[in-house]
Design an enzyme around this catalytic site. Sequence first.
Site, PDB file in Angstrom:
ATOM      1  N   ASP A   1      -9.422  11.406  11.013  1.00 38.90           N
ATOM      2  CA  ASP A   1      -9.396  11.097   9.582  1.00 38.90           C
ATOM      3  C   ASP A   1     -10.185   9.824   9.314  1.00 38.90           C
ATOM      4  O   ASP A   1      -9.814   9.001   8.483  1.00 38.90           O
ATOM      5  CB  ASP A   1      -7.956  10.950   9.088  1.00 38.90           C
ATOM      6  CG  ASP A   1      -7.867  10.952   7.558  1.00 38.90           C
ATOM      7  OD1 ASP A   1      -8.814  11.450   6.914  1.00 38.90           O
ATOM      8  OD2 ASP A   1      -6.877  10.447   7.008  1.00 38.90           O
TER       9      ASP A   1
ATOM     10  N   GLY B   1       0.520   5.677   0.306  1.00 31.36           N
ATOM     11  CA  GLY B   1      -0.334   6.798   0.651  1.00 31.36           C
ATOM     12  C   GLY B   1       0.422   8.104   0.565  1.00 31.36           C
ATOM     13  O   GLY B   1       1.578   8.164   0.119  1.00 31.36           O
TER      14      GLY B   1
ATOM     15  N   SER C   1       0.842  -1.190   0.000  1.00 37.33           N
ATOM     16  CA  SER C   1       0.000   0.000   0.000  1.00 37.33           C
ATOM     17  C   SER C   1       0.876   1.237   0.000  1.00 37.33           C
ATOM     18  O   SER C   1       1.972   1.242   0.571  1.00 37.33           O
ATOM     19  CB  SER C   1      -0.915   0.005   1.235  1.00 37.33           C
ATOM     20  OG  SER C   1      -1.673   1.206   1.288  1.00 37.33           O
TER      21      SER C   1
ATOM     22  N   LYS D   1       5.317   0.029   8.221  1.00 39.95           N
ATOM     23  CA  LYS D   1       4.866   1.344   7.767  1.00 39.95           C
ATOM     24  C   LYS D   1       6.060   2.290   7.792  1.00 39.95           C
ATOM     25  O   LYS D   1       6.582   2.620   8.856  1.00 39.95           O
ATOM     26  CB  LYS D   1       3.740   1.871   8.651  1.00 39.95           C
ATOM     27  CG  LYS D   1       3.086   3.133   8.113  1.00 39.95           C
ATOM     28  CD  LYS D   1       1.838   3.496   8.899  1.00 39.95           C
ATOM     29  CE  LYS D   1       1.125   4.692   8.278  1.00 39.95           C
ATOM     30  NZ  LYS D   1      -0.115   5.049   8.987  1.00 39.95           N
TER      31      LYS D   1
ATOM     32  N   GLU E   1       1.422   9.914   3.023  1.00 34.73           N
ATOM     33  CA  GLU E   1       2.412  10.112   4.081  1.00 34.73           C
ATOM     34  C   GLU E   1       3.284   8.906   4.347  1.00 34.73           C
ATOM     35  O   GLU E   1       4.286   9.023   5.055  1.00 34.73           O
ATOM     36  CB  GLU E   1       1.701  10.491   5.384  1.00 34.73           C
ATOM     37  CG  GLU E   1       0.798   9.398   5.904  1.00 34.73           C
ATOM     38  CD  GLU E   1       0.086   9.775   7.187  1.00 34.73           C
ATOM     39  OE1 GLU E   1      -0.237   8.865   7.958  1.00 34.73           O
ATOM     40  OE2 GLU E   1      -0.137  10.976   7.397  1.00 34.73           O
ATOM     41  N   SER E   2       2.958   7.746   3.804  1.00 34.32           N
ATOM     42  CA  SER E   2       3.714   6.550   4.153  1.00 34.32           C
ATOM     43  C   SER E   2       3.620   5.511   3.049  1.00 34.32           C
ATOM     44  O   SER E   2       2.778   5.598   2.152  1.00 34.32           O
ATOM     45  CB  SER E   2       3.201   5.948   5.465  1.00 34.32           C
ATOM     46  OG  SER E   2       1.853   5.552   5.322  1.00 34.32           O
TER      47      SER E   2
END
Length: 496
Positions: free
Chosen positions: A385, A241, A239, A269, A243-244
């Site tokens: 969030d 995103g 995955s 992560k 920010e990570s």
Amino acid sequence: QCPWGAPKPTSISCSLADVMSEQLAKELQLEEENAAFPEVVAVAEGPFITGENIDTSSDLMLAQMLQMEFDREYDAQLRREEKKFNGDSKVSISFENYRKVHPFDSDSSEDEVDWQDTRHDPYRADKPTTTPKRGFIGKGKDITTKHDEVVCGRKNTARMENFAPEFQVGDGIGMDLKLSNQVFNALKQHAYSEERRSARLHEKKEHSTAEKAVDPKTRLLLYKMVNAGMLETITGCISTGKESVVFHAYGGKSTNEDDKVIPPECAIKVFKTTLNEFKNRDKYIKDDYRFKDRFSKLNPRKIIRMWAEKEMHNLTRMQNAGIPCPQVVILKKHVLVMSFIGQDQVPAPKLKDVKLSSEDMKKAYYQILNMMQRLYKECNLVHADLSEYNMLWHDGKVWLIDVSQSVEPTHPHGLEFLFRDCRNVSQFFQKGGVTEALNERELFNAVSNLNIAADNEVDFQAEIEALEKVNEDHVQKHGKKVSAFPSDGDPPIYDE
């Protein structure tokens, strides 16, 4: 013929005086030269001064004749070296530029020299002619200015050689290419843009964690985890995103007895070390009293480590309260190792991607309502969030992820974040067909138990801002992060 027959007569060996004779050595050398270079030696042989019809009274004439003889010998030696150097190669190298061309050398002729061995190549394009300082050449009808189309075109082609080595310009001069000013300026701008882009990509690749990639420092941290036996192997990216980046890995063995048990499958992560995504997200951490004092003393890159630490603390709170979420294994700088929500390298689907029946959708709604209330009451946190993008469906229940931005309700914007979460949850389940789903205002009161009464959303948000202002004044006056929100007791916990 017979091997036992009489031996053949042996040749009489030379004496030592004959072997050391200089005359014999010169004869042997001459024979070898004649065998190897018969045509060259023939040119170099022959009496040079015969004494017939030659005026030897002039010293200048003798010097010139001696110099010519020396040049012949030098040229013959040069040809021998050239032939030895080239051998049987298809590509030959000429030493003609090193020949001693003498004005009195009557034997040298242009027919003996191939055009490929000279400085003048008829197939080589002429270099662009330079325009004199006065700006034009020629007179009358034959005048040519510096603005001539052909002259400018050839000059632009020659200027392409100054581009970066990565920019392939080809043999424009050899093809006598004539570039107009418009085309040359476009190519020049493109070359500079590519050069700057290459530099930016190199900088980003070396000093930051890009999408689906890690920088050298992060890679070293992962190598240390694998070498220490904490992780068995890292399989790949699952995955990405803003920010990570999340990687899948198989867990190993715990290095210390006090450490937590490492699950069979782990999620790594890695928070991106680029600062672009954190410029607008510092409000989640700079006003959090847990990190407020440290936030002002750190440089921007260390704030990213604090962001990972913040998620670790929030996950620990949720885990202690029994809320389904990933289990924290270890934190190393900006790398957070957690338990993997999924099975056999296949991550659990997000709630937005999975198709649930009406019963499962209703069940998921009450689970989320219960988790939001427990998160607010027991963990003293607001997700900030929460949406269908940060909720996973696994083993028949909902799991919460991505809590790095979660704050406490006493945060200056904590209630605003809670109202935004309630809006996202209500809209998703109302669209999903859950008739029991509360609207955002009812859900906000059900979670926070603040019982704000307002007829419309504008007044409702105004009440929220007023409560945040009262709480902020209370904190500044008493110096403690204690909520001053009026409450009618604990909110009722909704269960399935």
